[in-house]
Design a protein around this motif. Sequence first.
Motif, PDB file in Angstrom:
ATOM      1  N   MET B   1       0.846  -1.194   0.000  1.00  0.00           N
ATOM      2  CA  MET B   1       0.000   0.000   0.000  1.00  0.00           C
ATOM      3  C   MET B   1       0.879   1.241   0.000  1.00  0.00           C
ATOM      4  SD  MET B   1      -3.151   1.055   0.133  1.00  0.00           S
ATOM      5  CE  MET B   1      -4.436   0.244   1.034  1.00  0.00           C
ATOM      6  N   VAL B   2       0.631   2.133  -0.921  1.00  0.00           N
ATOM      7  CA  VAL B   2       1.440   3.345  -1.046  1.00  0.00           C
ATOM      8  C   VAL B   2       1.261   4.205   0.214  1.00  0.00           C
ATOM      9  CG1 VAL B   2       1.763   5.468  -2.371  1.00  0.00           C
ATOM     10  CG2 VAL B   2       1.331   3.318  -3.548  1.00  0.00           C
ATOM     11  N   ILE B   5      -1.567   6.580   1.944  1.00  0.00           N
ATOM     12  CA  ILE B   5      -2.762   6.078   2.629  1.00  0.00           C
ATOM     13  C   ILE B   5      -2.530   6.034   4.140  1.00  0.00           C
ATOM     14  CG2 ILE B   5      -4.204   3.997   2.913  1.00  0.00           C
ATOM     15  CD1 ILE B   5      -4.802   5.422   0.300  1.00  0.00           C
ATOM     16  N   PHE B  74      -9.026  12.171   3.504  1.00  0.00           N
ATOM     17  CA  PHE B  74      -8.184  11.818   2.362  1.00  0.00           C
ATOM     18  C   PHE B  74      -8.473  12.738   1.167  1.00  0.00           C
ATOM     19  CE2 PHE B  74      -7.298   9.463  -1.496  1.00  0.00           C
ATOM     20  CZ  PHE B  74      -6.022   8.981  -1.251  1.00  0.00           C
ATOM     21  N   LEU B  96     -13.979  10.228 -11.706  1.00  0.00           N
ATOM     22  CA  LEU B  96     -13.929   8.795 -11.368  1.00  0.00           C
ATOM     23  C   LEU B  96     -13.427   7.959 -12.547  1.00  0.00           C
ATOM     24  CD1 LEU B  96     -17.033   8.320  -9.068  1.00  0.00           C
ATOM     25  CD2 LEU B  96     -14.656   8.673  -8.442  1.00  0.00           C
ATOM     26  N   HIS B 103      -4.245   6.260  -9.748  1.00  0.00           N
ATOM     27  CA  HIS B 103      -3.647   5.219  -8.896  1.00  0.00           C
ATOM     28  C   HIS B 103      -2.427   4.598  -9.546  1.00  0.00           C
ATOM     29  CE1 HIS B 103      -7.454   5.759  -6.859  1.00  0.00           C
ATOM     30  NE2 HIS B 103      -6.826   5.328  -5.784  1.00  0.00           N
ATOM     31  N   PHE B 106       0.803   6.314  -8.930  1.00  0.00           N
ATOM     32  CA  PHE B 106       1.535   6.002  -7.693  1.00  0.00           C
ATOM     33  C   PHE B 106       2.309   4.704  -7.856  1.00  0.00           C
ATOM     34  CE2 PHE B 106      -1.520   9.045  -6.274  1.00  0.00           C
ATOM     35  CZ  PHE B 106      -0.832   9.773  -5.320  1.00  0.00           C
ATOM     36  N   ILE B 119      -0.602  -3.058  -7.925  1.00  0.00           N
ATOM     37  CA  ILE B 119      -1.252  -1.762  -7.663  1.00  0.00           C
ATOM     38  C   ILE B 119      -2.039  -1.325  -8.884  1.00  0.00           C
ATOM     39  CG2 ILE B 119      -0.888   0.649  -7.006  1.00  0.00           C
ATOM     40  CD1 ILE B 119       1.733  -0.273  -5.650  1.00  0.00           C
ATOM     41  N   LYS B 122      -5.610  -2.909  -9.538  1.00  0.00           N
ATOM     42  CA  LYS B 122      -6.664  -2.910  -8.519  1.00  0.00           C
ATOM     43  C   LYS B 122      -7.994  -2.410  -9.061  1.00  0.00           C
ATOM     44  CE  LYS B 122      -4.052  -2.688  -4.249  1.00  0.00           C
ATOM     45  NZ  LYS B 122      -3.413  -1.816  -3.288  1.00  0.00           N
ATOM     46  N   PHE B 123      -7.930  -1.416  -9.946  1.00  0.00           N
ATOM     47  CA  PHE B 123      -9.170  -0.814 -10.439  1.00  0.00           C
ATOM     48  C   PHE B 123      -9.283  -0.918 -11.948  1.00  0.00           C
ATOM     49  CE2 PHE B 123      -8.042   1.490  -6.589  1.00  0.00           C
ATOM     50  CZ  PHE B 123      -9.224   1.450  -5.874  1.00  0.00           C
ATOM     51  N   TYR B 136     -13.134  -3.823  -8.822  1.00  0.00           N
ATOM     52  CA  TYR B 136     -12.065  -3.606  -7.848  1.00  0.00           C
ATOM     53  C   TYR B 136     -11.648  -4.931  -7.221  1.00  0.00           C
ATOM     54  CZ  TYR B 136     -10.292  -2.381  -3.157  1.00  0.00           C
ATOM     55  OH  TYR B 136      -9.566  -2.305  -1.996  1.00  0.00           O
ATOM     56  N   SER B 138      -8.639  -6.381  -4.564  1.00  0.00           N
ATOM     57  CA  SER B 138      -7.492  -6.038  -3.707  1.00  0.00           C
ATOM     58  C   SER B 138      -7.570  -6.839  -2.413  1.00  0.00           C
ATOM     59  CB  SER B 138      -7.519  -4.544  -3.406  1.00  0.00           C
ATOM     60  OG  SER B 138      -6.748  -4.258  -2.270  1.00  0.00           O
ATOM     61  N   ASN B 140      -6.941  -5.748   0.273  1.00  0.00           N
ATOM     62  CA  ASN B 140      -7.361  -4.834   1.343  1.00  0.00           C
ATOM     63  C   ASN B 140      -8.879  -4.697   1.454  1.00  0.00           C
ATOM     64  OD1 ASN B 140      -4.644  -4.299   1.881  1.00  0.00           O
ATOM     65  ND2 ASN B 140      -4.578  -2.817   0.211  1.00  0.00           N
ATOM     66  N   TYR B 146     -14.004   2.980  -1.225  1.00  0.00           N
ATOM     67  CA  TYR B 146     -14.280   3.422  -2.597  1.00  0.00           C
ATOM     68  C   TYR B 146     -15.610   4.153  -2.646  1.00  0.00           C
ATOM     69  CZ  TYR B 146     -14.956   3.628  -7.580  1.00  0.00           C
ATOM     70  OH  TYR B 146     -15.174   4.106  -8.846  1.00  0.00           O
ATOM     71  N   LEU B 149     -15.473   7.496  -0.916  1.00  0.00           N
ATOM     72  CA  LEU B 149     -14.733   8.499  -1.707  1.00  0.00           C
ATOM     73  C   LEU B 149     -15.538   8.933  -2.935  1.00  0.00           C
ATOM     74  CD1 LEU B 149     -11.068   7.261  -1.526  1.00  0.00           C
ATOM     75  CD2 LEU B 149     -11.834   9.582  -1.029  1.00  0.00           C
ATOM     76  N   ALA B 150     -16.196   7.959  -3.547  1.00  0.00           N
ATOM     77  CA  ALA B 150     -17.000   8.291  -4.729  1.00  0.00           C
ATOM     78  C   ALA B 150     -18.102   9.275  -4.326  1.00  0.00           C
ATOM     79  CB  ALA B 150     -17.609   7.027  -5.317  1.00  0.00           C
TER      80      ALA B 150
HETATM   81  C1  HEM Z   1      -6.586  12.704  -6.323  1.00  0.00           C
HETATM   82  C2  HEM Z   1      -7.253  11.674  -5.910  1.00  0.00           C
HETATM   83  C3  HEM Z   1      -6.703  10.380  -5.384  1.00  0.00           C
HETATM   84  C4  HEM Z   1      -5.445  10.046  -5.025  1.00  0.00           C
HETATM   85  C5  HEM Z   1      -4.224  10.928  -5.023  1.00  0.00           C
HETATM   86  C6  HEM Z   1      -5.467   8.683  -4.602  1.00  0.00           C
HETATM   87  C7  HEM Z   1      -4.371   7.996  -4.152  1.00  0.00           C
HETATM   88  C8  HEM Z   1      -4.401   6.714  -3.698  1.00  0.00           C
HETATM   89  C9  HEM Z   1      -3.267   5.940  -3.358  1.00  0.00           C
HETATM   90  C10 HEM Z   1      -1.852   6.424  -3.411  1.00  0.00           C
HETATM   91  C11 HEM Z   1      -3.670   4.734  -2.974  1.00  0.00           C
HETATM   92  C12 HEM Z   1      -2.844   3.556  -2.572  1.00  0.00           C
HETATM   93  C13 HEM Z   1      -2.696   2.702  -3.794  1.00  0.00           C
HETATM   94  C14 HEM Z   1      -2.141   1.333  -3.548  1.00  0.00           C
HETATM   95  O1  HEM Z   1      -1.155   1.172  -2.856  1.00  0.00           O
HETATM   96  O2  HEM Z   1      -2.722   0.393  -4.084  1.00  0.00           O
HETATM   97  C15 HEM Z   1      -5.078   4.738  -3.081  1.00  0.00           C
HETATM   98  C16 HEM Z   1      -5.841   3.655  -2.757  1.00  0.00           C
HETATM   99  C17 HEM Z   1      -7.186   3.649  -2.889  1.00  0.00           C
HETATM  100  N1  HEM Z   1      -7.922   4.620  -3.464  1.00  0.00           N
HETATM  101 FE1  HEM Z   1      -7.327   6.389  -4.108  1.00  0.00          FE
HETATM  102  N2  HEM Z   1      -6.725   8.191  -4.742  1.00  0.00           N
HETATM  103  C18 HEM Z   1      -7.501   9.203  -5.199  1.00  0.00           C
HETATM  104  C19 HEM Z   1      -8.801   9.141  -5.497  1.00  0.00           C
HETATM  105  C20 HEM Z   1      -9.593   8.067  -5.204  1.00  0.00           C
HETATM  106  C21 HEM Z   1     -10.972   7.992  -5.463  1.00  0.00           C
HETATM  107  C22 HEM Z   1     -11.800   9.114  -6.116  1.00  0.00           C
HETATM  108  C23 HEM Z   1     -11.384   6.791  -5.070  1.00  0.00           C
HETATM  109  C24 HEM Z   1     -12.736   6.183  -5.099  1.00  0.00           C
HETATM  110  C25 HEM Z   1     -13.777   6.640  -5.705  1.00  0.00           C
HETATM  111  C26 HEM Z   1     -10.261   6.101  -4.541  1.00  0.00           C
HETATM  112  C27 HEM Z   1     -10.301   4.847  -3.990  1.00  0.00           C
HETATM  113  C28 HEM Z   1      -9.227   4.196  -3.463  1.00  0.00           C
HETATM  114  C29 HEM Z   1      -9.287   2.905  -2.822  1.00  0.00           C
HETATM  115  C30 HEM Z   1     -10.534   2.074  -2.656  1.00  0.00           C
HETATM  116  C31 HEM Z   1      -8.010   2.567  -2.458  1.00  0.00           C
HETATM  117  C32 HEM Z   1      -7.557   1.317  -1.796  1.00  0.00           C
HETATM  118  C33 HEM Z   1      -7.001   0.387  -2.808  1.00  0.00           C
HETATM  119  C34 HEM Z   1      -6.464  -0.883  -2.187  1.00  0.00           C
HETATM  120  O3  HEM Z   1      -5.368  -0.871  -1.668  1.00  0.00           O
HETATM  121  O4  HEM Z   1      -7.168  -1.870  -2.242  1.00  0.00           O
HETATM  122  N3  HEM Z   1      -9.175   6.897  -4.660  1.00  0.00           N
HETATM  123  N4  HEM Z   1      -5.504   5.938  -3.524  1.00  0.00           N
END
Ligand code: HEM
Lengths: 791, 192
Positions: B1-2, B5, B74, B96, B103, B106, B119, B122-123, B136, B138, B140, B146, B149-150
């Motif tokens: 995980m980056v 988070i 976040f 979205l 992602h 990263f 990584i 995942k999506f 999705y 993962s 995790n 998700y 955030l959505a």
């Molecule tokens: C500028 C916006 C965003 C940034 C910078 C960002 C950044 C990140 C980063 C760095 C991770 C860790 C990735 C990994 O290690 O797999 C992450 C995970 C995640 N992000 Fe985002 N994200 C953003 C927007 C969103 C949005 C809009 C959603 C959902 C609608 C979202 C849902 C998730 C979820 C569910 C994870 C967990 C993934 C996992 O590890 O299973 N993110 N995000």
Amino acid sequence: MDKTEKSSPNEEIKKEIESISDQLCFAVKGEFDFFVEIHSVDESIQKLGMLINFVLDTVRRSFSEITEKNSRLTELDKLKSDFLANISHELRTPLTLILGPLESILKDDSLSLPPKQQENLQRMHRNAHRLYVLVNDLLDFSKAEAGKLEIHEELIDMKAFIAQIIDDAQGIAEERKLTLTFAAKSHLGLLLFDQKMIEKIVLNLISNAMKFTPEGGKVDVRLEKEDNFITLSVADTGNGIPEADIQRLFERFHQVNSSQTRAHEGTGIGLAIIHQFVDLMGGKITVESKEGKGSTFTVRLPAREPSADDKVNTQHKESKQYSSPIKTSLVHMGKKSVPSDQIVSLTNERPLVLITDDNPDMRAYIASLLENSYEVIAAENGKEALEAVYKYHPQVILSDVMMPVMDGYQLTQALKADPQTANIPIILITAKAGKESIVSGIDIGADDYIPKPFSAAELLARVRAALRLFQSHATLKNANDELTKEIEERKKLELANAALNDELILAARRAGMADISTSILHNVGNVLNSVSVSLELLKESMDNSHINKLMNIGKLFNENISNISSYLTQDSKGKLIPQYLVALSQNVEKEFKISGEEIENLRNYIQHVKEIIATQNSLSSTSGLKENISLPNLIETALKMTGSTNEINNVIINKVYSFDKSVLVDKSKFTQILVNLLQNAKESILSDDNNHKKEIAISIEESCENNQFKVVVTDTGSGILPENITKIFSFGFSTKENGHGFGLHASALAAKEMGGQLIAQSQGKGKGATFILTLPSQNNKKKKLNSRDIV
Amino acid sequence: MVGLIQKLFFKMAYELGGEDAVISIKKEAGVPVDKDFQINIVYSDEEWQRILAAGLKILNVTPEQADVAYADCFAKDALERFPNWFQMSKNSYEFLLIQPTIHNCFATAVVDANERKDINDKFKVDKLKNKIITHYVSPNKLCGLYKALAEWMINHYKDEADIEEVKCLKKGDKECEIHIQWSKLNGQPVEA
Ligand code: HEM
């Protein structure tokens, strides 16, 4: 980074940026297979690093995708070149076996072939040779592609050699009405060149120039030697090459795709091959061109004079030996086997077919197939064909697709866009047999498609089918023209009818109005009479008023005021007064009742007059406004309007309302009809002096047919003669002395307009008549009127 | 995980329970108390799962409450840190749609190809008219995050949409499948 070292945050960031930049320096090698490493704890730097890595990753992925695609393409390209080389090689053998025997037959004078056979054989030979040249081109090309092309130098007198080629081409230039000139420095000497390559270069350049230069134009060939280079230039006054195409002109398979300059049946490798040849000889080829003005191709080649070591072929002087193939190569493009001026003496007896092909042999061949059954004319390109179509009106067009000036697709488009020519079937003939070209041909409106090679029988069958198509078009067109004419005439007639109809309807309406106005005025008169009677009665009752009597009693009371009680009990007159007063008051009450009734009557009469006027107003409008109305009330109104409430002039009115629901009807029309019917009934009864039974029966019945009701008006009047029963509703028909014959007509019309009908029944003269008005009891759709409905 | 988070998770814990909460979570999760998480470094998923579980326990919140609170913290941080990604998108639908690419961005810092792929993969988003379907996968299992955030994004852009999860890793499906159907975008009603 050394963590023990203490540095300011700014310095640290600076160092980090330096480190990132240094890492990015790898990119100058065009390699992106690296990541930027970030050691900083500064989040902005971390963010920057992450995004740089993202960009690097994207570039890396794109690069590897491109490289992969590239290597796949190169592989495919090699496969294609190999295939070309193999196939060309394979083709040469059978071609040689065709050319050889053909040549010996043609050369054998002892054979004395009929001219037609001779001509056919010559055509075969010319085209087999042309195929041979094309196959050789392909072979050279694939050799060049594979880097297997070798130069075979010989000593050549360039000036004489090129002059010979130009000489050979003069005949063709003349045929195409072009001026072909050659100028060279007086002496160039013998030089070392690959003769075959030079031949191909010159041939290709002059044949291109001649192809794309219209009649009356010029092709100038020049040869110069300067220092150690010779410069050969071929300038034409042709159509020129579009700027965008110049860049890609020497690319293999590229054909200038403008309709003005579109290549004939070339492979698209001619210029690419000579480009390869020139390259191989260490020279350069350039082109200058202006659209509409012409082009100049210039080839500059290093000129090598022979050294003592060079083994050279000294047969150069016998340049004649090259003339034959050169002629054959050129001849196909110049000769007009079926010139367009042959067509002046057309007879109209046989169907006319137009052949359009830039290859004279093909034109001649197709013409020879068709000339037994058809008149044939020919054109060299789409533009010429289009002119011929307007001039000679062919029934079928056979056209090649790839042609200079205007190609077959453009010709098809032009023909199909003009309704005058759209019906002429066009059959496209092409070497491109792929589905795509068929689809694009059919898409733009071609009627049929013949892929080359085709058999004579197939071509003939398709022309026959196209001719049938044309003929059925023509038959259809004639029938269509006639139909259109008829329809137009009918339309005119209908218009006239409609105008007449409108006039009649208007007249009928006006007539109805006039009729109803008469009846209304008549009724208003009646009402006014009644008003006078009522007023008279009132006046009378006023004159005989009991007021005087009361006044007299008052007087008596006054005179006996001092002894009023004895006067009322003992006086003989006085004793009567109480009784008299009772009687008087009873009479006054009666009189008041009568006056009240008369006043009520007067009010009703005035109300009737108001209603009559309102009806008049509503009837003057044609709007079919529907109201929810109680039918008995409406009939009562109509009765009042005709002055026949219950019994007037001894006519008994009998009413049976078995259907008394409210219905949605056009009140004004309904009243118009009823007033008319009642008026007629009344007049009919009164006109018959012998009539003892004077009765009008009105009934409202629910009709068993869907949602209808009937108003039946039966009179005991003069009746209708059987011969008149059908005419009674006709416009202008009347049995009355002063009738205009509009009333019943207008009523019938109104009934129709309300979605119902009005019919008459009568047992004959003196037997009375029955009018039955049937109307929908619901909001039925308005019936559309037409002339038949009202006559 | 980056690391972004975890970093933001501790930021949220700090806001909710102060320094003590942060220390307790780290201890409970077996993470060295002085360990900081960097936004461009990948840490183990397993460690993150411990942090999350410890967080729920110490902060005494349900997973759903944590999702909403964390999404808010976040997204606010992302809005400040990467304002361009928000400006690039006219509405939550557009945002979205680029979420998986964000992602992936990263992931590119991760040198190991397999780790990176984990990584990256995942999506996956299917683009439909006024609708997206997100797939999705993962370890995790953060589909709750998700959705939170959505929802945050939809509210941020003042759009209107229905979010429905038709498949879920937690229910034994192979992936989470989340359908988002917009009814209003850029202030205008849109057809379904
Ligand atoms: C500028 C916006 C965003 C940034 C910078 C960002 C950044 C990140 C980063 C760095 C991770 C860790 C990735 C990994 O290690 O797999 C992450 C995970 C995640 N992000 Fe985002 N994200 C953003 C927007 C969103 C949005 C809009 C959603 C959902 C609608 C979202 C849902 C998730 C979820 C569910 C994870 C967990 C993934 C996992 O590890 O299973 N993110 N995000």
